[in-house]
Every structure is written in C-alpha cells, then in structure tokens.
Scaffold this motif. Structure first.
Motif, PDB file in Angstrom:
ATOM      1  N   SER A 125      20.838  25.273   9.793  1.00  0.00           N
ATOM      2  CA  SER A 125      19.406  25.006   9.660  1.00  0.00           C
ATOM      3  C   SER A 125      18.647  25.397  10.922  1.00  0.00           C
ATOM      4  N   LEU A 126      19.217  25.072  12.054  1.00  0.00           N
ATOM      5  CA  LEU A 126      18.560  25.470  13.304  1.00  0.00           C
ATOM      6  C   LEU A 126      18.549  26.985  13.453  1.00  0.00           C
ATOM      7  N   GLY A 127      19.627  27.648  13.059  1.00  0.00           N
ATOM      8  CA  GLY A 127      19.677  29.109  13.118  1.00  0.00           C
ATOM      9  C   GLY A 127      18.649  29.755  12.204  1.00  0.00           C
ATOM     10  N   VAL A 128      18.517  29.227  10.996  1.00  0.00           N
ATOM     11  CA  VAL A 128      17.505  29.753  10.075  1.00  0.00           C
ATOM     12  C   VAL A 128      16.107  29.520  10.640  1.00  0.00           C
ATOM     13  N   GLY A 129      15.887  28.376  11.260  1.00  0.00           N
ATOM     14  CA  GLY A 129      14.584  28.103  11.868  1.00  0.00           C
ATOM     15  C   GLY A 129      14.250  29.066  12.997  1.00  0.00           C
ATOM     16  N   VAL A 130      15.232  29.375  13.820  1.00  0.00           N
ATOM     17  CA  VAL A 130      15.011  30.324  14.918  1.00  0.00           C
ATOM     18  C   VAL A 130      14.733  31.722  14.366  1.00  0.00           C
ATOM     19  N   LEU A 131      15.529  32.155  13.401  1.00  0.00           N
ATOM     20  CA  LEU A 131      15.299  33.475  12.804  1.00  0.00           C
ATOM     21  C   LEU A 131      13.957  33.542  12.090  1.00  0.00           C
ATOM     22  N   LEU A 132      13.578  32.474  11.421  1.00  0.00           N
ATOM     23  CA  LEU A 132      12.305  32.429  10.730  1.00  0.00           C
ATOM     24  C   LEU A 132      11.153  32.575  11.720  1.00  0.00           C
ATOM     25  N   GLY A 133      11.188  31.828  12.801  1.00  0.00           N
ATOM     26  CA  GLY A 133      10.134  31.911  13.803  1.00  0.00           C
ATOM     27  C   GLY A 133      10.084  33.261  14.483  1.00  0.00           C
ATOM     28  N   ALA A 134      11.250  33.807  14.803  1.00  0.00           N
ATOM     29  CA  ALA A 134      11.289  35.115  15.470  1.00  0.00           C
ATOM     30  C   ALA A 134      10.790  36.216  14.548  1.00  0.00           C
ATOM     31  N   ALA A 135      11.208  36.199  13.301  1.00  0.00           N
ATOM     32  CA  ALA A 135      10.768  37.241  12.368  1.00  0.00           C
ATOM     33  C   ALA A 135       9.270  37.143  12.094  1.00  0.00           C
ATOM     34  N   THR A 136       8.753  35.933  11.960  1.00  0.00           N
ATOM     35  CA  THR A 136       7.322  35.763  11.734  1.00  0.00           C
ATOM     36  C   THR A 136       6.525  36.227  12.946  1.00  0.00           C
ATOM     37  N   GLY A 137       6.985  35.864  14.142  1.00  0.00           N
ATOM     38  CA  GLY A 137       6.302  36.286  15.360  1.00  0.00           C
ATOM     39  C   GLY A 137       6.313  37.791  15.546  1.00  0.00           C
ATOM     40  N   VAL A 138       7.450  38.410  15.278  1.00  0.00           N
ATOM     41  CA  VAL A 138       7.546  39.873  15.420  1.00  0.00           C
ATOM     42  C   VAL A 138       6.663  40.564  14.396  1.00  0.00           C
ATOM     43  N   ALA A 139       6.664  40.072  13.160  1.00  0.00           N
ATOM     44  CA  ALA A 139       5.830  40.693  12.122  1.00  0.00           C
ATOM     45  C   ALA A 139       4.352  40.591  12.475  1.00  0.00           C
ATOM     46  N   LEU A 140       3.934  39.447  13.002  1.00  0.00           N
ATOM     47  CA  LEU A 140       2.530  39.291  13.381  1.00  0.00           C
ATOM     48  C   LEU A 140       2.188  40.108  14.624  1.00  0.00           C
ATOM     49  N   ALA A 141       3.106  40.171  15.570  1.00  0.00           N
ATOM     50  CA  ALA A 141       2.836  40.932  16.801  1.00  0.00           C
ATOM     51  C   ALA A 141       2.757  42.428  16.522  1.00  0.00           C
ATOM     52  N   LEU A 142       3.523  42.912  15.568  1.00  0.00           N
ATOM     53  CA  LEU A 142       3.521  44.334  15.257  1.00  0.00           C
ATOM     54  C   LEU A 142       2.508  44.720  14.181  1.00  0.00           C
ATOM     55  N   SER A 143       1.787  43.743  13.667  1.00  0.00           N
ATOM     56  CA  SER A 143       0.809  44.042  12.622  1.00  0.00           C
ATOM     57  C   SER A 143      -0.373  44.807  13.215  1.00  0.00           C
ATOM     58  N   PRO A 144      -0.991  45.679  12.416  1.00  0.00           N
ATOM     59  CA  PRO A 144      -2.144  46.424  12.918  1.00  0.00           C
ATOM     60  C   PRO A 144      -3.319  45.488  13.198  1.00  0.00           C
ATOM     61  N   GLU A 145      -4.216  45.925  14.049  1.00  0.00           N
ATOM     62  CA  GLU A 145      -5.345  45.094  14.465  1.00  0.00           C
ATOM     63  C   GLU A 145      -6.246  44.717  13.288  1.00  0.00           C
ATOM     64  N   TRP A 146      -6.436  45.637  12.349  1.00  0.00           N
ATOM     65  CA  TRP A 146      -7.303  45.328  11.214  1.00  0.00           C
ATOM     66  C   TRP A 146      -6.734  44.207  10.361  1.00  0.00           C
ATOM     67  N   LEU A 147      -5.427  44.060  10.308  1.00  0.00           N
ATOM     68  CA  LEU A 147      -4.802  42.984   9.554  1.00  0.00           C
ATOM     69  C   LEU A 147      -4.785  41.694  10.381  1.00  0.00           C
ATOM     70  N   ALA A 148      -4.541  41.817  11.671  1.00  0.00           N
ATOM     71  CA  ALA A 148      -4.418  40.634  12.526  1.00  0.00           C
ATOM     72  C   ALA A 148      -5.744  39.907  12.704  1.00  0.00           C
ATOM     73  N   CYS A 149      -6.859  40.616  12.594  1.00  0.00           N
ATOM     74  CA  CYS A 149      -8.156  39.964  12.817  1.00  0.00           C
ATOM     75  C   CYS A 149      -8.709  39.324  11.543  1.00  0.00           C
ATOM     76  N   ARG A 150      -8.067  39.493  10.427  1.00  0.00           N
ATOM     77  CA  ARG A 150      -8.492  38.868   9.169  1.00  0.00           C
ATOM     78  C   ARG A 150      -7.527  37.733   8.821  1.00  0.00           C
ATOM     79  N   ALA A 151      -8.046  36.523   8.867  1.00  0.00           N
ATOM     80  CA  ALA A 151      -7.199  35.339   8.685  1.00  0.00           C
ATOM     81  C   ALA A 151      -6.475  35.309   7.337  1.00  0.00           C
ATOM     82  N   PRO A 152      -7.118  35.635   6.210  1.00  0.00           N
ATOM     83  CA  PRO A 152      -6.371  35.578   4.945  1.00  0.00           C
ATOM     84  C   PRO A 152      -5.208  36.574   4.889  1.00  0.00           C
ATOM     85  N   LEU A 153      -5.432  37.785   5.385  1.00  0.00           N
ATOM     86  CA  LEU A 153      -4.353  38.775   5.376  1.00  0.00           C
ATOM     87  C   LEU A 153      -3.249  38.398   6.350  1.00  0.00           C
TER      88      LEU A 153
END
Length: 155
Positions: A42-70
C-alpha cells in the motif's frame, strides 16, 4: 493516499500476534507476512501514485496546466489508473478475497477525485499554500526546492 489503507491493513500484524497466542506459530507467521505485504504494498502504491501524478502534471503543457478542470482531469485519470495497483496488493494480502478487492475497486474514483481537487497544490498553482504558489511562468525545480528548504524566502 496509500498510507490510509496501509494503516488499516497494518492492524493485521496485531491480529497475527494475537493468533500466535491462540493458534500457533505457523498461522501467526502467515498472517504477519500478509500484513507486511499489505502495508508495504500500500505504501509502495501510494508513492508510485504520487510520483506518477506529479510527473504527469509537471510535464503537462502550459495550456493544460493553467486550466483547472483539464489539470484536475489529468491528475484524476493518472491517480485512478495508478491506484488500480492497490487491488493487486489487496488480492495478495487477503488471499484473493472478493469483497476486499471489490471495495478497493469501488474506492478508485474517490482517489481520482482527491487527486483532481489537489492538482493545483501538486503543480504549485495554489493560494492555500503560499510557499507553493508561483505567479506567471513556472519556476524551475531548483527554485521550488529553495522555497521549500528556506521558508523565509519571499519571491
């Protein structure tokens, strides 16, 4: 997110200790191993979940990152997909019990919703945590780390 389920399933180790006193060492060791698998997985899944979400958001284009619903949709989809690994952890920890696996699958949308709501916090576009907020362009990772390491820095 994985720590909540890890804490709940961590109580299996206490059950293992009680079983040792009542039934014998073999059953207690089996329960203890399953508890360790549940907590560690469970802790491993939590770490992977947080890392994958953070990486996906950090690598998202600016037009997507500035729109809260997207941005929330992206974070929710990534977190929900990664959380499906928790079903595998629960299956191993419970010996393939259908009810625990079904309840874990039912909790997947909740994890996605929580990730979507906090996607601004993860990306650093929030007013609730001023040490995360940045105006204008995205800041570099080194400047973000500097703000976290030294909270006296204004800017």
């Amino acid at each position: 997110m994985g720590s909540v389920l890890a804490a709940v399933l961590g109580s299996m180790t206490v059950v293992g200790a009680v079983m040792w006193l009542r039934t014998g060492l073999a059953d207690a060791l089996e329960c203890l191993v399953r508890g360790i698998v549940a907590v560690g997985g469970s802790l491993g899944v939590g770490v992977l979940l947080g890392a994958a979400t953070g990486v996906a958001l950090a690598l998202s284009p600016e037009w997507l990152a500035c729109r809260a619903p997207l941005r929330g949709l992206l974070a929710g989809c990534v977190a929900s997909t990664m959380y499906l690994g928790e079903t595998i952890v629960v299956a191993v920890a419970t010996g393939g019990g259908y009810a625990p696996m079904f309840l874990t699958l039912l909790s997947t949308p909740v994890i996605g919703a929580v990730a979507a709501v906090h996607s601004g916090d993860v990306l650093g576009r929030t007013r609730y945590h001023p040490w995360l907020a940045c105006e204008g362009r995205r800041r570099s990772w080194s400047s973000r780390f500097g703000r976290v390491a030294d909270p006296r820095v204004d800017g």
